[in-house]
Scaffold this motif. Structure first.
Motif, PDB file in Angstrom:
ATOM      1  N   ARG A 191       2.416   1.621  -3.426  1.00  0.00           N
ATOM      2  CA  ARG A 191       1.378   2.085  -4.356  1.00  0.00           C
ATOM      3  C   ARG A 191       1.140   3.582  -4.196  1.00  0.00           C
ATOM      4  O   ARG A 191       1.020   4.321  -5.176  1.00  0.00           O
ATOM      5  CB  ARG A 191       0.095   1.309  -4.102  1.00  0.00           C
ATOM      6  CG  ARG A 191      -1.014   1.660  -5.037  1.00  0.00           C
ATOM      7  CD  ARG A 191      -2.208   0.738  -4.834  1.00  0.00           C
ATOM      8  NE  ARG A 191      -3.385   1.465  -5.281  1.00  0.00           N
ATOM      9  CZ  ARG A 191      -4.516   1.522  -4.626  1.00  0.00           C
ATOM     10  NH1 ARG A 191      -4.667   0.881  -3.494  1.00  0.00           N
ATOM     11  NH2 ARG A 191      -5.519   2.219  -5.092  1.00  0.00           N
ATOM     12  N   THR A 192       1.092   4.072  -2.960  1.00  0.00           N
ATOM     13  CA  THR A 192       0.892   5.499  -2.690  1.00  0.00           C
ATOM     14  C   THR A 192       2.053   6.320  -3.248  1.00  0.00           C
ATOM     15  O   THR A 192       1.843   7.362  -3.879  1.00  0.00           O
ATOM     16  CB  THR A 192       0.748   5.743  -1.178  1.00  0.00           C
ATOM     17  OG1 THR A 192      -0.326   4.951  -0.683  1.00  0.00           O
ATOM     18  CG2 THR A 192       0.499   7.202  -0.877  1.00  0.00           C
ATOM     19  N   GLY A 240       0.822  -1.207   0.000  1.00  0.00           N
ATOM     20  CA  GLY A 240       0.000   0.000   0.000  1.00  0.00           C
ATOM     21  C   GLY A 240       0.859   1.261   0.000  1.00  0.00           C
ATOM     22  O   GLY A 240       0.553   2.245  -0.688  1.00  0.00           O
ATOM     23  N   PHE A 241       1.955   1.222   0.760  1.00  0.00           N
ATOM     24  CA  PHE A 241       2.882   2.354   0.813  1.00  0.00           C
ATOM     25  C   PHE A 241       3.552   2.576  -0.542  1.00  0.00           C
ATOM     26  O   PHE A 241       3.647   3.704  -1.031  1.00  0.00           O
ATOM     27  CB  PHE A 241       3.933   2.093   1.900  1.00  0.00           C
ATOM     28  CG  PHE A 241       4.956   3.182   2.006  1.00  0.00           C
ATOM     29  CD1 PHE A 241       4.629   4.413   2.540  1.00  0.00           C
ATOM     30  CD2 PHE A 241       6.252   2.962   1.568  1.00  0.00           C
ATOM     31  CE1 PHE A 241       5.567   5.413   2.645  1.00  0.00           C
ATOM     32  CE2 PHE A 241       7.201   3.957   1.654  1.00  0.00           C
ATOM     33  CZ  PHE A 241       6.859   5.186   2.199  1.00  0.00           C
ATOM     34  N   ILE A 277       1.761   6.509  -7.020  1.00  0.00           N
ATOM     35  CA  ILE A 277       0.699   7.437  -7.434  1.00  0.00           C
ATOM     36  C   ILE A 277       1.195   8.874  -7.325  1.00  0.00           C
ATOM     37  O   ILE A 277       0.982   9.685  -8.229  1.00  0.00           O
ATOM     38  CB  ILE A 277      -0.576   7.206  -6.583  1.00  0.00           C
ATOM     39  CG1 ILE A 277      -1.225   5.881  -6.960  1.00  0.00           C
ATOM     40  CG2 ILE A 277      -1.559   8.362  -6.757  1.00  0.00           C
ATOM     41  CD1 ILE A 277      -2.383   5.482  -6.064  1.00  0.00           C
ATOM     42  N   ILE A 278       1.885   9.203  -6.248  1.00  0.00           N
ATOM     43  CA  ILE A 278       2.399  10.569  -6.064  1.00  0.00           C
ATOM     44  C   ILE A 278       3.404  10.904  -7.161  1.00  0.00           C
ATOM     45  O   ILE A 278       3.342  11.977  -7.765  1.00  0.00           O
ATOM     46  CB  ILE A 278       3.021  10.723  -4.653  1.00  0.00           C
ATOM     47  CG1 ILE A 278       1.922  10.672  -3.596  1.00  0.00           C
ATOM     48  CG2 ILE A 278       3.811  12.020  -4.549  1.00  0.00           C
ATOM     49  CD1 ILE A 278       2.435  10.606  -2.174  1.00  0.00           C
TER      50      ILE A 278
END
Length: 88
Positions: free
Chosen positions: A11-12, A8-9, A15-16
């Protein structure tokens, strides 16, 4: 208490980074277009301002052409000049 998952980290972070690069690419494409429009708008405003100013100048010169050109009045002298000497 929940812990953040590593996928999840990651992926974040992706995205950024993706949003950042998308913004950079769009800015490179759109900025010249926006700047060109701003320059055209400023040029148009400048032309309108100078046309208005020229019309006002032409109007004022036609009014002043009939009257004689007078010298500005001398300023009124107030008081008198006193020169002081130093005393030893």
């Amino acid at each position: 208490m929940q812990t953040a998952s590593v996928p999840g980290f990651v992926r974040t972070i992706l995205i950024i980074v993706g949003v950042y690069y998308a913004f950079k690419i769009l800015a490179r494409i759109l900025m010249p277009i926006l700047l060109r429009k701003m320059v055209q708008k400023a040029e148009q405003n400048f032309k309108q301002h100078t046309n208005y100013q020229n019309q006002a100048d032409n109007h004022s010169t036609t009014q002043n052409s009939s009257s004689t050109f007078e010298k500005p009045k001398a300023k009124k002298q107030v008081g008198e000049y006193i020169d002081y000497e130093e005393v030893d």
